[in-house]
Design an enzyme around this catalytic site. Structure first.
Site, PDB file in Angstrom:
ATOM      1  N   ASN A 156     -39.186   8.129  25.049  1.00 20.38           N
ATOM      2  CA  ASN A 156     -37.814   8.873  24.819  1.00 20.38           C
ATOM      3  C   ASN A 156     -37.613  10.132  24.201  1.00 20.38           C
ATOM      4  OD1 ASN A 156     -38.828   6.768  22.806  1.00 20.38           O
ATOM      5  ND2 ASN A 156     -37.346   7.306  21.412  1.00 20.38           N
ATOM      6  N   ALA A 205     -28.177  -0.820  28.849  1.00 21.15           N
ATOM      7  CA  ALA A 205     -27.002   0.089  29.608  1.00 21.15           C
ATOM      8  C   ALA A 205     -26.456   1.243  29.249  1.00 21.15           C
ATOM      9  CB  ALA A 205     -25.776  -1.073  29.665  1.00 21.15           C
ATOM     10  N   CYS A 330     -32.821   7.661  17.311  1.00 21.50           N
ATOM     11  CA  CYS A 330     -32.800   6.602  16.433  1.00 21.50           C
ATOM     12  C   CYS A 330     -33.273   6.646  15.114  1.00 21.50           C
ATOM     13  CB  CYS A 330     -33.434   5.463  17.042  1.00 21.50           C
ATOM     14  SG  CYS A 330     -32.802   5.340  18.770  1.00 21.50           S
TER      15      CYS A 330
HETATM   16  N1  PLP Z   1     -36.595   1.740  23.625  1.00 21.82           N
HETATM   17  C1  PLP Z   1     -36.333   2.944  23.597  1.00 21.82           C
HETATM   18  C2  PLP Z   1     -37.671   3.770  24.625  1.00 21.82           C
HETATM   19  C3  PLP Z   1     -35.643   3.621  23.449  1.00 21.82           C
HETATM   20  O1  PLP Z   1     -35.276   4.969  23.714  1.00 21.82           O
HETATM   21  C4  PLP Z   1     -34.371   2.964  22.738  1.00 21.82           C
HETATM   22  C5  PLP Z   1     -33.226   3.560  22.389  1.00 21.82           C
HETATM   23  O2  PLP Z   1     -33.054   4.967  22.146  1.00 21.82           O
HETATM   24  C6  PLP Z   1     -34.436   1.608  22.603  1.00 21.82           C
HETATM   25  C7  PLP Z   1     -35.687   1.040  22.970  1.00 21.82           C
HETATM   26  C8  PLP Z   1     -33.552   0.697  21.664  1.00 21.82           C
HETATM   27  O3  PLP Z   1     -32.296   0.455  22.647  1.00 21.82           O
HETATM   28  P1  PLP Z   1     -30.817   0.170  22.205  1.00 21.82           P
HETATM   29  O4  PLP Z   1     -30.445   1.405  21.650  1.00 21.82           O
HETATM   30  O5  PLP Z   1     -30.454  -0.448  23.254  1.00 21.82           O
HETATM   31  O6  PLP Z   1     -31.158  -0.955  21.147  1.00 21.82           O
END
Ligand code: PLP
Length: 386
Positions: A156, A205, A330
């Site tokens: 990410n 999604a 995040c």
């Molecule tokens: N895994 C990866 C590689 C992500 O980039 C993200 C969110 O940025 C997540 C998990 C978490 O996903 P969610 O936002 O749907 O909880």
């Protein structure tokens, strides 16, 4: 430029208008509970099953192997926690061990840390300077109680695509379950769970034109993964709770559109990304691109600029109408170097100046040209005032 330039599609994407339109009737017209026996509830139930069928088809799975969740984080937690639970149940209470990487999302890393607190093991495999896992490390780091390999499909922060094919083959050879966090890949890259020997896959999604708060976990039917949320009989008693019907319908529509448009969209976005990256690398001194050049998501351009802080640069770009991220969305707010950059061997002097541009459906070449000019200005200003 008057309009906002959104270059943070790895953080989230806009819900596509076709998706919002498909969801709308399930809010106020067909609002029946899918668990009810009357025909009104059946409308919701049918819509859920249509979405399940659509999503299963996109990864070459069977509909009964798709379980709806609240998103990527929940899917990751389920996969990891219940894989070790399964091992414990089938090995006389013995604690299991997970092989993963240091470049995973915190949904994986923090689940591993939690499992360690509970007596399980987790080993972080080495990655190279582009963030790709070193395959030979798997056999060296395997332990007698290793039960799961969990490696993300694509990163990410830096966009690096992991060698999923080889990982699947290796996990199969050693009879280990293979899970991949495909939150950044699903809807952007073609995925074939059979050919790639993927046993479990997480997706979300809102990363591919769908709504927030809904995702899925694919679980190969041969794996008797325990249920994650206990309650009613929803999701085949694996994930209880009244289903998010509009969200699931929206995710199904977004999956359909993303797969129909994938090839063309990848080509378009890659062209824009390459233009942006070329100009930034040519026109700004002391900048390096992070992640793999070859194995990379088409929409990701991530860099480290020496002598600036990414957080401050992102705030200044925001005043110019440009939304970018200074690492993982995040974990914004943290001033620590990105764990991903650290794992790829990038020192603090560079890692502090990390900026991530992730492109999407509505971006134009004009926006890229404007962005380059503003980035040049912000970086020069910051360096001047350093
Ligand atoms: N895994 C990866 C590689 C992500 O980039 C993200 C969110 O940025 C997540 C998990 C978490 O996903 P969610 O936002 O749907 O909880």
């Amino acid at each position: 430029m008057n309009k906002m330039i959104y270059l943070d599609h790895a953080a989230t994407t806009k819900t596509l208008p076709e998706v919002a339109e498909a969801m709308a009737p399930y809010q106020d017209i067909y609002y029946g509970n899918p668990s009810t026996i009357y025909e009104f509830g059946e409308k919701s139930r049918d819509a859920i099953e249509r979405a399940r069928g659509m999503i299963a088809g996109t990864i070459h799975a069977r509909p009964e192997e798709i379980f709806f969740t609240s998103g990527g984080t929940e899917s990751d937690n389920w996969a990891l926690k219940e894989a070790v639970h399964l091992y414990e149940r089938t090995h006389g209470g013995r604690k299991g061990h997970i092989l993963t990487t240091p470049v995973e999302h915190h949904a994986i890393l923090n689940s591993c840390e939690e499992l360690k607190q509970m007596g399980c093991g987790a080993t972080y495999l080495d990655v190279d300077e582009s963030g790709r896992v070193i395959l030979s490390d798997i056999e060296n780091r395997m332990e007698e109680n290793t039960c799961l390999v969990s490696v993300m499909y694509a990163n990410n922060e830096i966009g690096t695509i992991e060698p999923v094919d080889e990982l699947g083959r290796m996990a199969k050879k050693h009879k280990l379950i293979f899970h991949t966090d495909a939150v950044q890949a699903y809807g952007h890259l073609p995925i074939h769970v059979q050919r790639e020997n993927i046993d479990m896959l997480s997706a979300s999604a809102h990363k591919f034109g769908g709504p927030k708060g809904v995702g899925f976990l694919y679980i190969r039917s041969e794996i008797n993964l325990p249920a994650f949320i206990h309650g009613g009989g929803q999701e085949n008693s694996m994930r209880a709770g009244t289903e998010n019907v509009p969200g699931i319908v929206g995710m199904g529509k977004a999956a359909e559109l993303a797969h129909r448009r994938m090839k063309q969209e990848r080509r378009r976005v890659k062209y824009l990304r390459d233009y942006l990256a070329y100009r930034i690398l040519q026109e700004i001194p002391d900048v390096r691109m992070t992640g793999s050049r070859k194995y990379r998501l088409a929409n990701n351009a991530s860099f480290c600029f020496k002598g600036i802080t990414g957080e401050a640069a992102a705030i200044l770009l925001d005043t110019q109408g440009i939304c970018v991220s200074s690492g993982s969305a995040c974990s914004t707010g943290s001033i620590e170097d990105s764990h991903v950059l650290k794992a790829t061997g990038i020192g603090s002097e560079w890692a502090q100046g990390a900026l991530r541009f992730t492109l999407g459906a509505e971006n134009t070449k004009e926006e890229m040209a404007y962005t380059v000019e503003r980035v040049k200005m912000v970086v020069a200003d910051m360096r001047g005032h350093a």
